[in-house]
Design a protein around this motif. Sequence first.
Motif, PDB file in Angstrom:
ATOM      1  N   GLY A  52      -6.079  -3.413  -3.201  1.00 36.27           N
ATOM      2  CA  GLY A  52      -7.087  -3.051  -4.376  1.00 36.27           C
ATOM      3  C   GLY A  52      -8.127  -2.044  -4.042  1.00 36.27           C
ATOM      4  O   GLY A  52      -8.533  -1.230  -4.806  1.00 36.27           O
ATOM      5  N   MET A 110       3.142   1.743  -3.478  1.00 36.70           N
ATOM      6  CA  MET A 110       2.397   2.205  -4.311  1.00 36.70           C
ATOM      7  C   MET A 110       2.116   3.727  -4.273  1.00 36.70           C
ATOM      8  O   MET A 110       2.591   4.560  -5.297  1.00 36.70           O
ATOM      9  CB  MET A 110       1.162   1.616  -4.519  1.00 36.70           C
ATOM     10  CG  MET A 110       0.925   0.448  -5.045  1.00 36.70           C
ATOM     11  SD  MET A 110       1.707   0.118  -6.822  1.00 36.70           S
ATOM     12  CE  MET A 110       0.637   1.031  -7.794  1.00 36.70           C
ATOM     13  N   PHE A 117      -7.207   1.590  -3.298  1.00 34.54           N
ATOM     14  CA  PHE A 117      -6.600   2.022  -4.478  1.00 34.54           C
ATOM     15  C   PHE A 117      -8.138   2.640  -5.299  1.00 34.54           C
ATOM     16  O   PHE A 117      -8.180   3.578  -5.818  1.00 34.54           O
ATOM     17  CB  PHE A 117      -5.825   1.057  -5.201  1.00 34.54           C
ATOM     18  CG  PHE A 117      -4.451   0.983  -4.643  1.00 34.54           C
ATOM     19  CD1 PHE A 117      -4.312   1.692  -3.496  1.00 34.54           C
ATOM     20  CD2 PHE A 117      -3.842  -0.113  -4.998  1.00 34.54           C
ATOM     21  CE1 PHE A 117      -2.806   1.334  -2.732  1.00 34.54           C
ATOM     22  CE2 PHE A 117      -2.583  -0.430  -4.324  1.00 34.54           C
ATOM     23  CZ  PHE A 117      -2.137   0.172  -3.220  1.00 34.54           C
ATOM     24  N   TYR A 119      -3.384  -2.455 -10.392  1.00 27.38           N
ATOM     25  CA  TYR A 119      -3.077  -1.362  -9.309  1.00 27.38           C
ATOM     26  C   TYR A 119      -2.357  -0.184  -9.995  1.00 27.38           C
ATOM     27  O   TYR A 119      -2.594   1.147  -9.898  1.00 27.38           O
ATOM     28  CB  TYR A 119      -2.025  -1.933  -8.165  1.00 27.38           C
ATOM     29  CG  TYR A 119      -2.735  -2.828  -7.358  1.00 27.38           C
ATOM     30  CD1 TYR A 119      -4.170  -3.130  -7.257  1.00 27.38           C
ATOM     31  CD2 TYR A 119      -1.880  -3.707  -6.612  1.00 27.38           C
ATOM     32  CE1 TYR A 119      -4.744  -3.916  -6.669  1.00 27.38           C
ATOM     33  CE2 TYR A 119      -2.397  -4.623  -5.495  1.00 27.38           C
ATOM     34  CZ  TYR A 119      -3.681  -4.846  -5.609  1.00 27.38           C
ATOM     35  OH  TYR A 119      -4.291  -5.604  -4.657  1.00 27.38           O
ATOM     36  N   TYR A 133       5.786  -5.523  -9.945  1.00 18.87           N
ATOM     37  CA  TYR A 133       4.338  -5.768  -9.793  1.00 18.87           C
ATOM     38  C   TYR A 133       3.624  -6.557 -10.914  1.00 18.87           C
ATOM     39  O   TYR A 133       2.488  -6.021 -11.394  1.00 18.87           O
ATOM     40  CB  TYR A 133       3.458  -4.134  -9.624  1.00 18.87           C
ATOM     41  CG  TYR A 133       3.806  -3.658  -8.266  1.00 18.87           C
ATOM     42  CD1 TYR A 133       2.710  -3.951  -7.259  1.00 18.87           C
ATOM     43  CD2 TYR A 133       4.994  -2.824  -7.978  1.00 18.87           C
ATOM     44  CE1 TYR A 133       3.157  -3.702  -5.737  1.00 18.87           C
ATOM     45  CE2 TYR A 133       5.203  -2.400  -6.831  1.00 18.87           C
ATOM     46  CZ  TYR A 133       4.129  -2.725  -5.662  1.00 18.87           C
ATOM     47  OH  TYR A 133       4.505  -2.178  -4.527  1.00 18.87           O
ATOM     48  N   PHE A 185      -9.333  -8.426  -8.125  1.00 17.36           N
ATOM     49  CA  PHE A 185      -8.117  -7.879  -7.208  1.00 17.36           C
ATOM     50  C   PHE A 185      -7.772  -8.983  -6.482  1.00 17.36           C
ATOM     51  O   PHE A 185      -8.329  -9.707  -5.845  1.00 17.36           O
ATOM     52  CB  PHE A 185      -8.650  -6.733  -6.442  1.00 17.36           C
ATOM     53  CG  PHE A 185      -8.916  -5.477  -7.207  1.00 17.36           C
ATOM     54  CD1 PHE A 185      -8.652  -5.338  -8.367  1.00 17.36           C
ATOM     55  CD2 PHE A 185      -9.581  -4.569  -6.365  1.00 17.36           C
ATOM     56  CE1 PHE A 185      -9.203  -4.300  -9.100  1.00 17.36           C
ATOM     57  CE2 PHE A 185     -10.346  -3.412  -6.968  1.00 17.36           C
ATOM     58  CZ  PHE A 185      -9.880  -3.105  -8.223  1.00 17.36           C
ATOM     59  N   HIS A 198       0.034  -7.435 -10.211  1.00 14.71           N
ATOM     60  CA  HIS A 198      -0.953  -6.215 -10.017  1.00 14.71           C
ATOM     61  C   HIS A 198      -1.032  -5.219 -10.778  1.00 14.71           C
ATOM     62  O   HIS A 198      -0.926  -4.138 -10.699  1.00 14.71           O
ATOM     63  CB  HIS A 198      -0.717  -5.762  -8.786  1.00 14.71           C
ATOM     64  CG  HIS A 198      -0.594  -6.688  -7.384  1.00 14.71           C
ATOM     65  ND1 HIS A 198      -1.647  -7.215  -6.855  1.00 14.71           N
ATOM     66  CD2 HIS A 198       0.648  -7.326  -6.739  1.00 14.71           C
ATOM     67  CE1 HIS A 198      -1.115  -8.242  -5.991  1.00 14.71           C
ATOM     68  NE2 HIS A 198       0.121  -8.092  -5.819  1.00 14.71           N
ATOM     69  N   TYR A 214       0.885  -1.130  -0.062  1.00 19.48           N
ATOM     70  CA  TYR A 214      -0.190   0.047  -0.032  1.00 19.48           C
ATOM     71  C   TYR A 214       0.971   1.134  -0.046  1.00 19.48           C
ATOM     72  O   TYR A 214       0.843   2.148  -1.013  1.00 19.48           O
ATOM     73  CB  TYR A 214      -1.224  -0.161   1.286  1.00 19.48           C
ATOM     74  CG  TYR A 214      -1.536   1.247   1.698  1.00 19.48           C
ATOM     75  CD1 TYR A 214      -2.686   1.852   0.992  1.00 19.48           C
ATOM     76  CD2 TYR A 214      -1.160   1.832   2.740  1.00 19.48           C
ATOM     77  CE1 TYR A 214      -2.952   2.969   1.311  1.00 19.48           C
ATOM     78  CE2 TYR A 214      -1.829   3.224   3.462  1.00 19.48           C
ATOM     79  CZ  TYR A 214      -2.797   3.657   2.676  1.00 19.48           C
ATOM     80  OH  TYR A 214      -3.127   4.708   2.957  1.00 19.48           O
TER      81      TYR A 214
END
Length: 490
Positions: free
Chosen positions: A196, A45, A199, A116, A110, A191, A113, A42
């Motif tokens: 997610g 990002m 975000f 994201y 990533y 997700f 992901h 978290y």
Amino acid sequence: MYKKLLIQTIIYSIGFLLPKIMNYAFLKFFTKYLKREEFSLYTDMYALSFLVIGFLSFGLENTYFRFLSKKNHNKEVIFSTIVIIQFFITSFFLILSVNSIKYLISIAGYKNHPEYFFMFFLIIFFDTICILPMAWIRANEMALRYTTINVINILVQSIFIIYMFSFYTSLKMIPFIPKFYSSIFEWINSFTDKIGYIFFANMIASLSNFILIIPIFLRKVSIKKFNKILAKEMLNYGIPIMLGTIAFSINENLDKILIKRWLSDEINGSYSACYKIASFMSLYIRAFRLGIEPFFFKKSEDADAKYYYEEIIYIFIILGLIFYVLICGNITIIIDFLIDQKYHMAISIIPIIMMGNLFLGIYTNLSIFYKIIDKPIIGTYISLIGVSITILFNIAFISIPNSSFMIPAWGTITSYGSMVLILYFWGKKKFLKFYNTKKWNIILHLLFAFLLVSYIINNKNRIEINFFLQFLYIIIVFLFEKDNFFSKFK
């Protein structure tokens, strides 16, 4: 004059601090329900996105305020020109990043992901495009409007986060949901973890913020008012500030990026959570700046401008040290209230990072001098020195076997402290010269606050004595500064 300035600062502070208070309320929620490795993802990002926003902003917010203070330019031409510049830069970023997403997620680590990164491209786009309209609101002293937009933004984000974490699994099964919304639900279902959800909520909030400032674009921005010569001047002024902003972003985020990749997600999760508590100081800095910065530029042409700048910077330092003592003096209580027990292993960084952030605030206020003489390149040079110090500390961190996360923390305070000293000694002969009395007062206040916090932390079990010492500290500051400071608000 000081009363009006104080009231304006308080109003802006409400609009800024209320959303931040909500974020700190969610901090407890996140640290309780998320694993440390999830919290590390978290924060990582957001750390990466801040680096990008630092570049995309191009220093245009400060540029806007500076050009407004010049009497030889039309305000509507200034705003239209600078907004069009920002929109072009940000749109180019969005197109380029979306088309390069596979390459970017591979570099950042990533691959699992991609969603994201897509959400953060949109978050960065909307947040960056909203910077100048929000600056326009501040420049026109529409404090209530500024506060309203910020409050709506955080309410939207909060509602979505609560819904996603608490009710989403049951509501997603409703059979009569339209096909479009059903597709969104299916995308959200992809997700891999609940990070997610956070975000996604941020993306919706950023979009809502953009929608709220669209009327400003429609009424105040015109392609016909775009001025090429003015645009070139703005970019020449803003690029050095942008480089300084990037340096600041590196100072703030490099440690968390490296700790995640060099030590572990668990350690980075703890470090990042405690870092957020230390960022209380940045709330004070930002709240102070929101009301003060437009005033700084408006007073830049006055004969007594230097006097006001020095007085306000002195006030900032004294209030900042009081804030520092109250937060760090009660850190064991605050940390229990704000983050879960499993994140407490990095509590030792908080006093160090907070003092570093105060130095940053002092530097930010001092930096107004090179901005009003149209030499932002000075800030670029100093920022590069600061970021070099940060990089050196982080190189030491990754080079020393079994090194501690305290090394990057000490790097933060050393970097910002060095920047303050360099700017002060460089500029004191040209535009800044505190009276000797005030200069020594500042040094004494800094030492007094730091020593008091050190004593309280080393004797954290003596709660009653620590409370008494903090109360005594405030009384001493009041008595010492009542004629020099508090009388200005009569």
